[in-house]
Design an enzyme around this catalytic site. Structure first.
Site, short mmCIF file in Angstrom:
data_model
loop_
_atom_site.label_atom_id
_atom_site.label_comp_id
_atom_site.label_asym_id
_atom_site.label_seq_id
_atom_site.Cartn_x
_atom_site.Cartn_y
_atom_site.Cartn_z
CG HIS A 121 32.72 13.21 59.78
ND1 HIS A 121 33.29 12.89 60.92
CD2 HIS A 121 31.38 13.04 59.69
CE1 HIS A 121 32.21 12.32 61.96
NE2 HIS A 121 31.22 12.24 61.00
CG LEU A 171 32.16 9.17 50.53
CD1 LEU A 171 32.18 7.55 51.19
CD2 LEU A 171 32.63 9.06 49.23
CB ALA A 172 26.19 9.97 50.79
N GLY A 228 23.45 12.99 54.76
CA GLY A 228 23.04 12.55 56.21
C GLY A 228 22.62 13.56 57.20
CG HIS A 230 27.88 15.70 60.41
ND1 HIS A 230 27.44 16.44 61.53
CD2 HIS A 230 28.71 14.81 60.65
CE1 HIS A 230 28.28 16.11 62.55
NE2 HIS A 230 29.00 14.82 61.94
#
Lengths: 130, 130
Positions: free
Chosen positions: B6, B67-68, B70, B72
């Site tokens: 990120h 993590l999950a 989204g 991005h």
């Protein structure tokens, strides 16, 4: 174990935290596992701290499901737990008794995380044949 | 393998991505592993895509260390890879040849993640005795 998630307007963070809490509960029957969120989603961390006050537990372990340290990890979560900034150990009052509280690290760099990335890579490559 | 992070103003996300890239390279010698960031930190994803064009590789596997899902994951990274929104497979032009490109899932709910949380909990509890 209070498993702390970031929370998100999209459903994926909440789904991840809740599914992981279930996996942990299945694997480790010595824990009562409750997921709590820092923002947006419910139950909140505060809600779940209250819920733990009604449980017959000997220790409260707070585990943040975050990738890495940051403001939430170093400052916001310790504040909710009554710990000093970057504090890791304290006490938790429940049912008239005082029990130890420990605050675990976020994921961080770990060989298990590298394994997880290799697994996701292998799964994606396997999809090429479909 | 392009390991996508990120990026963050704080150093911890970059440290995590770079350390994990090293763990992966040690574990899996079949991969050339390069870490690239979506924002703030360098090298960027685009920088590393250029760097892979100079490598003698048979496939490009892009693994997001998120993590999950989204925005991005579903939108921004596919766009950089020349994939449609939520696309998982494409091609990558390198050294005059065209090779398969696959885009892996983020961490998501996985028993290995539950194990990692249990390990972090156990480490924190062990610290109580110190």
């Amino acid at each position: 174990m209070l498993l702390v998630g970031h929370g998100s307007k999209l459903p994926y963070n909440k789904e991840l935290i809740e599914a992981t809490a279930e996996f942990i509960a299945e694997k480790a029957s010595e824990y009562i596992v409750k997921p709590g969120f820092m923002s947006i989603n419910t139950p909140s961390v505060e809600d779940q701290l209250d819920a733990f006050r009604a449980e017959d537990i000997d220790m409260l372990v707070v585990v943040p499901l975050f990738l890495a340290r940051g403001i939430h990890i170093d400052k916001d979560i310790p504040k909710l737990l009554g710990l000093p900034e970057r504090g890791k150990k304290g006490t938790f009052k429940t049912n008239g008794k005082e029990i130890p509280l420990v605050y675990a690290d976020p994921i961080g760099s770990d060989p298990l995380l590298a394994e997880l990335m290799l697994k996701n890579a292998a799964d994606a490559i396997a999809e090429l044949d479909h």
